[in-house]
Design a protein around this motif. Structure first.
Motif, PDB file in Angstrom:
ATOM      1  N   GLY A  92       0.816  -1.214   0.000  1.00 15.95           N
ATOM      2  CA  GLY A  92       0.000   0.000   0.000  1.00 15.95           C
ATOM      3  C   GLY A  92       0.845   1.256   0.000  1.00 15.95           C
ATOM      4  N   ARG A  93       1.931   1.243   0.759  1.00 16.74           N
ATOM      5  CA  ARG A  93       2.832   2.399   0.791  1.00 16.74           C
ATOM      6  C   ARG A  93       3.462   2.633  -0.572  1.00 16.74           C
ATOM      7  NH1 ARG A  93       3.753   7.161   2.594  1.00 16.74           N
ATOM      8  NH2 ARG A  93       3.259   6.442   4.704  1.00 16.74           N
ATOM      9  N   LEU A  94       3.859   1.581  -1.248  1.00 14.53           N
ATOM     10  CA  LEU A  94       4.432   1.724  -2.591  1.00 14.53           C
ATOM     11  C   LEU A  94       3.421   2.341  -3.549  1.00 14.53           C
ATOM     12  CD1 LEU A  94       6.251  -1.724  -2.944  1.00 14.53           C
ATOM     13  CD2 LEU A  94       7.343   0.497  -2.608  1.00 14.53           C
ATOM     14  N   TRP A  95       2.192   1.853  -3.495  1.00 14.53           N
ATOM     15  CA  TRP A  95       1.146   2.364  -4.400  1.00 14.53           C
ATOM     16  C   TRP A  95       0.799   3.822  -4.066  1.00 14.53           C
ATOM     17  CZ3 TRP A  95       2.424  -2.086  -6.085  1.00 14.53           C
ATOM     18  CH2 TRP A  95       1.828  -2.672  -7.217  1.00 14.53           C
ATOM     19  N   PHE A  96       0.749   4.145  -2.780  1.00 14.63           N
ATOM     20  CA  PHE A  96       0.445   5.523  -2.395  1.00 14.63           C
ATOM     21  C   PHE A  96       1.573   6.460  -2.832  1.00 14.63           C
ATOM     22  CE2 PHE A  96       0.740   9.114   0.552  1.00 14.63           C
ATOM     23  CZ  PHE A  96      -0.545   9.648   0.427  1.00 14.63           C
TER      24      PHE A  96
ATOM     25  N   ALA B  62       5.752  11.422 -11.132  1.00 15.57           N
ATOM     26  CA  ALA B  62       5.831  10.547 -12.306  1.00 15.57           C
ATOM     27  C   ALA B  62       4.452  10.124 -12.798  1.00 15.57           C
ATOM     28  CB  ALA B  62       6.668   9.307 -11.973  1.00 15.57           C
ATOM     29  N   VAL B  63       3.429  10.306 -11.970  1.00 13.68           N
ATOM     30  CA  VAL B  63       2.082   9.870 -12.335  1.00 13.68           C
ATOM     31  C   VAL B  63       1.175  11.082 -12.440  1.00 13.68           C
ATOM     32  CG1 VAL B  63       0.097   8.459 -11.679  1.00 13.68           C
ATOM     33  CG2 VAL B  63       2.419   7.646 -11.201  1.00 13.68           C
ATOM     34  N   GLY B  64       0.751  11.372 -13.676  1.00 14.12           N
ATOM     35  CA  GLY B  64      -0.122  12.508 -13.929  1.00 14.12           C
ATOM     36  C   GLY B  64      -1.445  12.058 -14.509  1.00 14.12           C
ATOM     37  N   PRO B  65      -2.267  12.985 -14.945  1.00 11.00           N
ATOM     38  CA  PRO B  65      -3.609  12.668 -15.439  1.00 11.00           C
ATOM     39  C   PRO B  65      -3.656  11.650 -16.568  1.00 11.00           C
ATOM     40  CG  PRO B  65      -3.400  15.017 -15.054  1.00 11.00           C
ATOM     41  CD  PRO B  65      -2.028  14.446 -14.895  1.00 11.00           C
TER      42      PRO B  65
ATOM     43  N   ALA C 159       6.527   3.747 -11.685  1.00 10.92           N
ATOM     44  CA  ALA C 159       6.514   4.574 -10.479  1.00 10.92           C
ATOM     45  C   ALA C 159       6.515   3.711  -9.223  1.00 10.92           C
ATOM     46  CB  ALA C 159       5.298   5.500 -10.487  1.00 10.92           C
ATOM     47  N   THR C 160       5.839   2.556  -9.263  1.00 10.37           N
ATOM     48  CA  THR C 160       5.849   1.669  -8.095  1.00 10.37           C
ATOM     49  C   THR C 160       7.215   1.024  -7.918  1.00 10.37           C
ATOM     50  OG1 THR C 160       5.011  -0.223  -9.370  1.00 10.37           O
ATOM     51  CG2 THR C 160       3.383   1.182  -8.275  1.00 10.37           C
ATOM     52  N   VAL C 161       7.884   0.710  -9.024  1.00  9.34           N
ATOM     53  CA  VAL C 161       9.242   0.167  -8.943  1.00  9.34           C
ATOM     54  C   VAL C 161      10.176   1.224  -8.356  1.00  9.34           C
ATOM     55  CG1 VAL C 161      11.220  -0.665 -10.266  1.00  9.34           C
ATOM     56  CG2 VAL C 161       8.909  -1.463 -10.833  1.00  9.34           C
ATOM     57  N   ALA C 162      10.029   2.458  -8.826  1.00  7.31           N
ATOM     58  CA  ALA C 162      10.869   3.539  -8.318  1.00  7.31           C
ATOM     59  C   ALA C 162      10.612   3.774  -6.834  1.00  7.31           C
ATOM     60  CB  ALA C 162      10.604   4.818  -9.106  1.00  7.31           C
ATOM     61  N   ALA C 163       9.364   3.593  -6.392  1.00  2.00           N
ATOM     62  CA  ALA C 163       9.026   3.804  -4.981  1.00  2.00           C
ATOM     63  C   ALA C 163       9.716   2.798  -4.080  1.00  2.00           C
ATOM     64  CB  ALA C 163       7.511   3.721  -4.797  1.00  2.00           C
ATOM     65  N   ALA C 164      10.154   1.670  -4.648  1.00  2.00           N
ATOM     66  CA  ALA C 164      10.877   0.666  -3.860  1.00  2.00           C
ATOM     67  C   ALA C 164      12.284   1.117  -3.529  1.00  2.00           C
ATOM     68  CB  ALA C 164      10.907  -0.660  -4.621  1.00  2.00           C
ATOM     69  N   GLY C 165      12.751   2.198  -4.174  1.00  2.00           N
ATOM     70  CA  GLY C 165      14.053   2.777  -3.864  1.00  2.00           C
ATOM     71  C   GLY C 165      15.204   1.848  -4.207  1.00  2.00           C
ATOM     72  N   ASP C 166      16.183   1.768  -3.313  1.00  2.00           N
ATOM     73  CA  ASP C 166      17.397   0.983  -3.567  1.00  2.00           C
ATOM     74  C   ASP C 166      17.280  -0.457  -3.101  1.00  2.00           C
ATOM     75  OD1 ASP C 166      18.663   3.229  -4.650  1.00  2.00           O
ATOM     76  OD2 ASP C 166      19.378   3.875  -2.675  1.00  2.00           O
ATOM     77  N   ASP C 167      16.133  -0.834  -2.574  1.00  2.00           N
ATOM     78  CA  ASP C 167      15.931  -2.206  -2.101  1.00  2.00           C
ATOM     79  C   ASP C 167      15.743  -3.106  -3.317  1.00  2.00           C
ATOM     80  OD1 ASP C 167      14.904  -4.630  -1.141  1.00  2.00           O
ATOM     81  OD2 ASP C 167      13.964  -3.668   0.577  1.00  2.00           O
ATOM     82  N   ARG C 168      16.807  -3.772  -3.691  1.00  2.00           N
ATOM     83  CA  ARG C 168      16.795  -4.552  -4.922  1.00  2.00           C
ATOM     84  C   ARG C 168      15.773  -5.693  -4.878  1.00  2.00           C
ATOM     85  NH1 ARG C 168      20.040  -4.317  -9.206  1.00  2.00           N
ATOM     86  NH2 ARG C 168      20.413  -6.217 -10.416  1.00  2.00           N
TER      87      ARG C 168
ATOM     88  N   LEU D 180      12.975  -5.777  -3.141  1.00  2.00           N
ATOM     89  CA  LEU D 180      11.637  -5.200  -3.224  1.00  2.00           C
ATOM     90  C   LEU D 180      11.327  -4.776  -4.653  1.00  2.00           C
ATOM     91  CD1 LEU D 180       9.101  -4.288  -1.749  1.00  2.00           C
ATOM     92  CD2 LEU D 180      10.267  -2.141  -1.191  1.00  2.00           C
ATOM     93  N   ARG D 181      12.321  -4.181  -5.313  1.00  2.00           N
ATOM     94  CA  ARG D 181      12.122  -3.777  -6.700  1.00  2.00           C
ATOM     95  C   ARG D 181      11.822  -4.989  -7.581  1.00  2.00           C
ATOM     96  NH1 ARG D 181      14.291   1.297  -8.306  1.00  2.00           N
ATOM     97  NH2 ARG D 181      14.798   0.438 -10.347  1.00  2.00           N
ATOM     98  N   ASP D 182      12.461  -6.106  -7.279  1.00  2.00           N
ATOM     99  CA  ASP D 182      12.260  -7.304  -8.078  1.00  2.00           C
ATOM    100  C   ASP D 182      10.843  -7.844  -7.900  1.00  2.00           C
ATOM    101  OD1 ASP D 182      13.300  -9.571  -9.746  1.00  2.00           O
ATOM    102  OD2 ASP D 182      12.786 -10.697  -7.930  1.00  2.00           O
ATOM    103  N   VAL D 183      10.359  -7.850  -6.645  1.00  2.00           N
ATOM    104  CA  VAL D 183       9.003  -8.337  -6.390  1.00  2.00           C
ATOM    105  C   VAL D 183       7.983  -7.487  -7.143  1.00  2.00           C
ATOM    106  CG1 VAL D 183       7.202  -8.566  -4.626  1.00  2.00           C
ATOM    107  CG2 VAL D 183       9.527  -9.353  -4.147  1.00  2.00           C
ATOM    108  N   VAL D 184       8.157  -6.171  -7.074  1.00  2.00           N
ATOM    109  CA  VAL D 184       7.210  -5.270  -7.732  1.00  2.00           C
ATOM    110  C   VAL D 184       7.290  -5.408  -9.247  1.00  2.00           C
ATOM    111  CG1 VAL D 184       6.528  -2.873  -8.051  1.00  2.00           C
ATOM    112  CG2 VAL D 184       7.304  -3.657  -5.801  1.00  2.00           C
ATOM    113  N   GLY D 185       8.505  -5.373  -9.785  1.00  2.00           N
ATOM    114  CA  GLY D 185       8.677  -5.478 -11.235  1.00  2.00           C
ATOM    115  C   GLY D 185       8.152  -6.782 -11.788  1.00  2.00           C
TER     116      GLY D 185
END
Length: 460
Positions: free
Chosen positions: A293-297, A304-307, A317-326, A328-333
């Motif tokens: 939920g935090r990633l989506w929020f 990065a997310v507009g109209p 944008a959700t991948v970017a929200a995972a930051g440097d946690d590799r 976490l980025r993998d799970v989201v991607g």
């Protein structure tokens, strides 16, 4: 301004077309033919100061108030229960109160956002809207919920996620402002389902693994073969019933529905990002609102997310929200790859959306000698359920509506219609007279167009 309905129009259409039950069909028609006052209302958002929506200042105890329309259409109706006041004894009022309270609490306590606008705007909710009204919506300023028809739908206040869904449309309106068409519109719908699921699970104290991931659980009456209105875990499996048909949602880009109905299939295609969120939340484990939920929020509120953001932009944008946690980025991607939005890439990498992702196609308005045509066709789509209904009337046959339809067509200039952008969960009408076709959002219907739609669609 946004306006959002809970039941997709494709579902309302099935009810309206229920030839086996005339009373039930009338209930469906009554909901689809939204009151003339609602059609013609021109609601405006809160005043803007230097581009920033300003909150309406009220006392703290009025952070939210539930009103009743007493089965009429006047909004907001009479106030019944405000924040901090005891239960009213009216089930719909108290259910709406609990839903607003839970929605406000999620965003304030988890995401640090005060009310839907981030500035403490008081929340207004109205229950007992109209009679047999099979819908719920956010009209740009307040929440409105119907009582259901008593045959297919129960009270729309009953499942907390219905009210939460509409509340989140307000949050989206004041953050990314996702346009309500095609992929941005499907994202808009998905944001409401995602955070509504978080509200429901948080109230129940459920982990992602324990949750049912249903939106609208308990909304259908027991006689209907349905688990809910939508399934985030398995889009397209929420219901299959002789009257309302089979859940048409899709969960992968390979099945993306490219259509001009339902504002480009916003309720159908929202199953794709819904499933991505479910995959992320269940793989991360724990409570869905804490990590997924935090990633989506963070993505929803990012620059990065507009109209006009599509699935791929939001996925990145959700991948970017995972930051440097590799990890976490993998799970989201990986979740976005599994639903066909991103191409396979290195861990945490971003990629483009596959070809074939559709957006709503425009339908041009055309003028002409409408009165000379023999058949008038009207199609209505959108609404919370995302269903579509279509009907036609001959202006020269024996149909008792023919004379009035012919008179209306003779004075309506379809070429002069200048529709505004569609609004979340409100209906969109398509009028076709010969080669003249125009699509008109509910809020732009003129009295003549409203009457024409009612005549053509009211006796399927």
């Amino acid at each position: 301004m946004s306006s959002c309905h809970f039941v997709p129009p494709y579902l309302l259409d099935a009810i309206a077309s229920a030839h086996v039950d005339a009373d039930l069909a009338r209930c469906g028609h009554a909901t689809l033919a939204v009151d003339e006052g609602l059609r013609s209302r021109r609601l405006t958002p809160p005043p803007m100061v230097e581009g920033v929506p300003q909150r309406v200042t009220l006392a703290e105890e009025d952070a939210w108030t539930v009103h009743t329309a007493a089965n009429g259409s006047e909004l907001p109706g009479s106030p019944v229960r405000s924040a901090g006041e005891p239960v009213s004894g009216d089930a719909a009022v108290d259910e709406a109160y609990a839903g607003v309270e839970a929605s406000v609490a999620l965003f304030a306590e988890v995401f640090g956002r005060t009310s839907y606008d981030g500035r403490g705007a008081p929340v207004i909710a109205t229950v007992h809207y109209e009679r047999n009204y099979d819908n719920a919506f956010w009209d740009g300023r307040q929440l409105v919920l119907g009582d259901g028809d008593g045959r297919v739908f129960d009270r729309f206040t009953k499942p907390v996620e219905v009210l939460a869904h509409e509340f989140v449309h307000a949050v989206t309106q004041y953050t990314a402002g996702l346009a309500y068409r095609g992929e941005p519109g499907a994202l808009n719908e998905s944001m409401s389902d995602v955070f509504a699921a978080c509200v429901k699970q948080r109230l129940r104290g459920q982990t992602a693994a324990e949750a049912d991931w249903l939106i609208g659980e308990g909304l259908f009456l027991p006689v209907v073969a349905a688990r809910g209105l939508r399934s985030m875990a398995a889009p397209g499996t929420a219901y299959e019933d002789p009257v309302i048909g089979r859940d048409p949602q899709v969960g992968h880009m390979a099945s993306y529905v490219d259509t001009t109905e339902d504002n480009g299939g916003v309720h159908l295609n929202s199953g794709i990002p819904n499933r991505a969120f479910h995959l992320v939340a269940t793989r991360l484990g724990g409570y869905s609102w804490e990590r997924a939920g935090r990633l989506w929020f963070d993505a929803l509120t990012s620059s990065a997310v507009g109209p006009d953001a599509g699935f791929a932009e939001f996925a990145r944008a959700t991948v970017a929200a995972a930051g440097d946690d590799r990890g976490l980025r993998d799970v989201v991607g990986r979740a976005w790859v599994e639903v066909g939005v991103l191409e396979p890439a290195a861990a945490g990498g971003a990629a483009g959306a596959p070809a074939g992702a559709g957006a709503e196609g425009g339908v041009g308005a055309a003028g002409g000698e409408a009165g000379a045509e023999e058949v008038v066709e009207v199609t209505r789509s959108g609404g919370f359920a995302g269903r579509t209904v279509h009907a036609a009337v001959s202006t020269t046959g024996e149909d008792p509506r023919a004379a009035e339809v012919r008179a209306l067509v003779s004075r309506i200039d379809l070429g002069a219609v200048r529709p505004s952008p569609p609004q979340p969960d409100r209906y969109v009408y398509s009028f076709a007279v010969g080669h003249a076709v125009v699509r008109v959002p509910e809020q732009d219907l003129t009295p003549d167009l409203s009457r024409l739609a009612a005549l053509v669609l009211d006796d399927l």
